[in-house]
Every structure is written in structure tokens, then in C-alpha cells.
Scaffold this active site. Sequence first.
Site, PDB file in Angstrom:
ATOM      1  N   LYS A   1       0.835  -1.211   0.000  1.00 12.73           N
ATOM      2  CA  LYS A   1       0.000   0.000   0.000  1.00 12.73           C
ATOM      3  C   LYS A   1       0.864   1.253   0.000  1.00 12.73           C
ATOM      4  O   LYS A   1       0.554   2.241  -0.653  1.00 12.73           O
ATOM      5  CB  LYS A   1      -0.929   0.019   1.218  1.00 12.73           C
ATOM      6  CG  LYS A   1      -2.030  -1.034   1.172  1.00 12.73           C
ATOM      7  CD  LYS A   1      -3.342  -0.446   0.676  1.00 12.73           C
ATOM      8  CE  LYS A   1      -4.399  -1.489   0.344  1.00 12.73           C
ATOM      9  NZ  LYS A   1      -4.929  -2.173   1.498  1.00 12.73           N
TER      10      LYS A   1
ATOM     11  N   LYS B   1      -3.322 -11.793  -8.254  1.00 15.22           N
ATOM     12  CA  LYS B   1      -4.592 -12.184  -7.637  1.00 15.22           C
ATOM     13  C   LYS B   1      -5.685 -11.235  -8.125  1.00 15.22           C
ATOM     14  O   LYS B   1      -5.415 -10.046  -8.402  1.00 15.22           O
ATOM     15  CB  LYS B   1      -4.477 -12.186  -6.116  1.00 15.22           C
ATOM     16  CG  LYS B   1      -4.444 -10.823  -5.506  1.00 15.22           C
ATOM     17  CD  LYS B   1      -4.889 -10.822  -4.049  1.00 15.22           C
ATOM     18  CE  LYS B   1      -5.057  -9.374  -3.619  1.00 15.22           C
ATOM     19  NZ  LYS B   1      -5.611  -9.109  -2.358  1.00 15.22           N
TER      20      LYS B   1
ATOM     21  N   LYS C   1      -9.917  -5.632  -7.055  1.00 16.17           N
ATOM     22  CA  LYS C   1     -10.529  -4.433  -7.633  1.00 16.17           C
ATOM     23  C   LYS C   1      -9.471  -3.351  -7.844  1.00 16.17           C
ATOM     24  O   LYS C   1      -9.510  -2.615  -8.822  1.00 16.17           O
ATOM     25  CB  LYS C   1     -11.636  -3.931  -6.708  1.00 16.17           C
ATOM     26  CG  LYS C   1     -12.624  -3.050  -7.427  1.00 16.17           C
ATOM     27  CD  LYS C   1     -13.931  -2.951  -6.675  1.00 16.17           C
ATOM     28  CE  LYS C   1     -14.909  -2.093  -7.457  1.00 16.17           C
ATOM     29  NZ  LYS C   1     -16.216  -2.035  -6.820  1.00 16.17           N
TER      30      LYS C   1
HETATM   31  P1  TYM Z   1     -11.070  -8.109   1.219  1.00 18.83           P
HETATM   32  O1  TYM Z   1     -12.249  -7.221   1.356  1.00 18.83           O
HETATM   33  O2  TYM Z   1      -9.962  -7.664   0.336  1.00 18.83           O
HETATM   34  O3  TYM Z   1     -11.529  -9.519   0.705  1.00 18.83           O
HETATM   35  C1  TYM Z   1     -12.622 -10.222   1.291  1.00 18.83           C
HETATM   36  C2  TYM Z   1     -12.334 -11.716   1.258  1.00 18.83           C
HETATM   37  O4  TYM Z   1     -12.128 -12.135  -0.106  1.00 18.83           O
HETATM   38  C3  TYM Z   1     -10.887 -12.841  -0.202  1.00 18.83           C
HETATM   39  N1  TYM Z   1     -10.295 -12.592  -1.523  1.00 18.83           N
HETATM   40  C4  TYM Z   1      -9.774 -13.534  -2.317  1.00 18.83           C
HETATM   41  N2  TYM Z   1      -9.672 -14.864  -2.168  1.00 18.83           N
HETATM   42  C5  TYM Z   1      -9.074 -15.547  -3.173  1.00 18.83           C
HETATM   43  N3  TYM Z   1      -8.613 -14.965  -4.317  1.00 18.83           N
HETATM   44  C6  TYM Z   1      -8.714 -13.641  -4.508  1.00 18.83           C
HETATM   45  N4  TYM Z   1      -8.280 -13.072  -5.631  1.00 18.83           N
HETATM   46  C7  TYM Z   1      -9.308 -12.858  -3.473  1.00 18.83           C
HETATM   47  N5  TYM Z   1      -9.552 -11.522  -3.322  1.00 18.83           N
HETATM   48  C8  TYM Z   1     -10.156 -11.397  -2.122  1.00 18.83           C
HETATM   49  C9  TYM Z   1     -10.017 -12.250   0.900  1.00 18.83           C
HETATM   50  O5  TYM Z   1      -8.975 -13.116   1.256  1.00 18.83           O
HETATM   51  C10 TYM Z   1     -11.023 -12.029   2.004  1.00 18.83           C
HETATM   52  O6  TYM Z   1     -11.201 -13.208   2.756  1.00 18.83           O
HETATM   53  N6  TYM Z   1      -8.464  -7.200   5.405  1.00 18.83           N
HETATM   54  C11 TYM Z   1      -9.622  -7.922   4.868  1.00 18.83           C
HETATM   55  C12 TYM Z   1     -10.922  -7.567   5.561  1.00 18.83           C
HETATM   56  C13 TYM Z   1     -10.945  -7.836   7.024  1.00 18.83           C
HETATM   57  C14 TYM Z   1     -11.004  -9.114   7.670  1.00 18.83           C
HETATM   58  C15 TYM Z   1     -11.088  -8.827   9.057  1.00 18.83           C
HETATM   59  C16 TYM Z   1     -10.987 -10.430   7.200  1.00 18.83           C
HETATM   60  C17 TYM Z   1     -10.994  -6.881   8.006  1.00 18.83           C
HETATM   61  N7  TYM Z   1     -11.090  -7.487   9.208  1.00 18.83           N
HETATM   62  C18 TYM Z   1     -11.156  -9.884   9.991  1.00 18.83           C
HETATM   63  C19 TYM Z   1     -11.034 -11.456   8.139  1.00 18.83           C
HETATM   64  C20 TYM Z   1     -11.124 -11.189   9.509  1.00 18.83           C
HETATM   65  C21 TYM Z   1      -9.762  -7.538   3.404  1.00 18.83           C
HETATM   66  O7  TYM Z   1      -9.364  -6.482   2.981  1.00 18.83           O
HETATM   67  O8  TYM Z   1     -10.478  -8.460   2.657  1.00 18.83           O
END
Ligand code: TYM
Length: 340
Positions: free
Chosen positions: A129, A209, A212
Site C-alpha cells: 500500500k 490475484k 478491484k
Molecule cells: P477483502 O475485502 O480484500 O476480501 C474479502 C475476502 O475475499 C478474499 N479474496 C480472495 N480470495 C481468493 N482470491 C482472490 N483473488 C481474493 N480476493 C479477495 C479475501 O482473502 C477475504 O477473505 N483485510 C480484509 C478484511 C478484514 C477481515 C477482518 C478479514 C478486516 N477485518 C477480519 C477477516 C477477519 C480484506 O481487505 O479483505
Amino acid sequence: MTTDATTKPTVRPSSLPVKPRIYSGIQPTGRPHLGNDLGAIRNYVALQDRYEAIYCIVDYHALTHVHDPEVLRRQTLEMAAALIALGLDPKRCTVFVQSDRPEVTELCWLFNTVTPVGWLQRTPTYKEKRANQPEDVNHGLLTYPVLQAADIALPKASLVPIGKDQAPHLELSREIVRAFNARYGETFPEPQAVYTEAPVVLGTDGQRKMSKSIGNTIEILAEPDVIRKQVMSMVTDTQRILRTDPGRPQVCNVCQLHRHFGKDYEEIWDGERAARTGCVDTKKLLVERIIAHYAPARAMYSELLADPAHLRAILNEGAERIRPIAEATMTEVRERMGLR
Ligand code: TYM
């Protein structure tokens, strides 16, 4: 569904819930993409009956990069509608918005005091980031994983369905909880990751991966024409130049995605290997399957968004349902830390 083999079983503090609690968070990015669904949301849905499941739309986390209040509000509601349309049932699980339970920010502050800065500076997402938004390296980016640890610890969750990209964050959550428990006594379980069969979904570029922020997504709840355009733009086997060249399904992202949209994927792969089918044929089939698979969810998503008051009521109820859980954890934590 698999749990992370690298994590070991943990001691169960006496104040823990009897039925294991599941928690996961997702950023309010509006419509989710295929990576979100295959990597995480499918497990949210599968696990809601087996455990006490809590799912959160993490709008506090989004503030580290979304600064338009109207966009944030709209995308939060869109994500809520999407999660329900994709199978979360607010009667069988809790869906809420992070900022509706502000206890989490207090717990985040308290966790900050047991978290060495070096751990945060070494986090891969922080380094990424910092490189991607050099003009806005706000402190929230650094402390982002501490807030994530607080999310999980507030309801004392022991299982966390996530995609593999979140593994470093989860590892840090485990370390933070361990540091807290070591200093103040066993309070929180060390959470374990739960992965789907597709823990890493590659984007349409076939290399990074799906994300967005990269712009390589397939938006599963978008209009069919958008999905068609996104899938048809996918990079396949780059060594397959001529239609008559044999395909290599093991390195072709389109072929890999077919695994999740029909039991006949081995036949599709055989057709590619024998060059009976070309990349375009295989993409067209994938487009039709994705559109058909998500058609009911797409219809429900539109219906839900047409009634924002109903959606807000569901989210309010979710936040109220976990209020006693959050309050009990905070009372215990304050007591252990000498704040009362
Ligand atoms: P986020 O919003 O980026 O993604 C949400 C969930 O989708 C999964 N994911 C993927 N899995 C496989 N391949 C991909 N290309 C892919 N893109 C997204 C992510 O692994 C995630 O499970 N930091 C986290 C949000 C968060 C969170 C938490 C998660 C905040 N607090 C507590 C678990 C527990 C995030 O930005 O996910």
C-alpha cells in the site's frame, strides 16, 4: 474447506463461547468479484449452519483508502445486499457493519499497546500500500492489521474464513492475541484460517490475484454484458499461439476457473489438450456458466438494493445482536488491563 495446517490447536480460555465462533470481514467494495466469492464468501455461506457465524462489512478499514463518504455509504449497502444475495441468511448468521459496533476501535487501541511497530512495518500489505499510494501513507495503513485482530478478537472467534492473501494478516492477529494473553492472561483464542478449494483466484490477467484495485476482476453480480467482456478479455495459455496448438489447462486460468462451474471440467481440459477446442470456445462456455450460476443472486441483489430501509434494518439488527458479546469482551479486557 481446509483449516490452515501451519496453525496449531490452542488453549481454550474459560470465558470462551462453547460453540466455536466464526468471524470474517470484507471491505465495502460494492459488488464483490469472483475471487471474493470463490476464495471466501462460499465458505461464509457453507459455515453459517455449522457454527455461530458473524460477518462484518469493514467500513473502518476502507477509510485507509476510500475518502468519499457517499461512495463509502453506498458501497457498504451494496456489499450487504451482495452477501445476502450470495447466500448469507441473516436468520442463520449475523451480518453487521463494523462502525455500528465501535467497541472494536477501543480494542484496537488496547491491542496497539501490545503490538511492536516492527511487526506492522514488515506486513506485506503495508509495504504494498505504501508503494501504491505514496501520497497517502496514513497511520491507518500501518495499524490496519491491529484493527483486523480486534475485529476477530471482539467476538472471541476461533475460525476465520479468508482467502490466502489474508494469511499474513491472520498470522499477525494470532501473534497479537498471543502477546495480549501472555501479558494479561488467557483471554482470546488464537484464530485459525479456513480456506476454500480456491484460496487464490487469479485475475483476468492470469498473473496477479483478482483484485478491484488492480482492475483485473470478474464482477459476478454485474450485468451479463459486463461479465462477458471481462471473461472474454482473460489471458489464457500464453504459449498456445495457433488454434491447433495443444492447450495446457494446468497453466490456463480459464480452465482452472472451470473447476468451480461444473463437474465436467476434466472433459473441457481434455478438449483443450487435444486442441479440439480453442481458448475462445472455453471462454465462451465459462461466460455462460458464470452468468447462469449467478443469475438468481443477481436478481436478488437488485431487489435488496431497491429497498435500502430493509437492508439497514437487517444490519442494525446484526449490530444489536452482537452488542452483548462486544460489551462482555470489553468489560473483561478493561478489567484484565487495570482500566477499572
Ligand atoms: P477483502 O475485502 O480484500 O476480501 C474479502 C475476502 O475475499 C478474499 N479474496 C480472495 N480470495 C481468493 N482470491 C482472490 N483473488 C481474493 N480476493 C479477495 C479475501 O482473502 C477475504 O477473505 N483485510 C480484509 C478484511 C478484514 C477481515 C477482518 C478479514 C478486516 N477485518 C477480519 C477477516 C477477519 C480484506 O481487505 O479483505
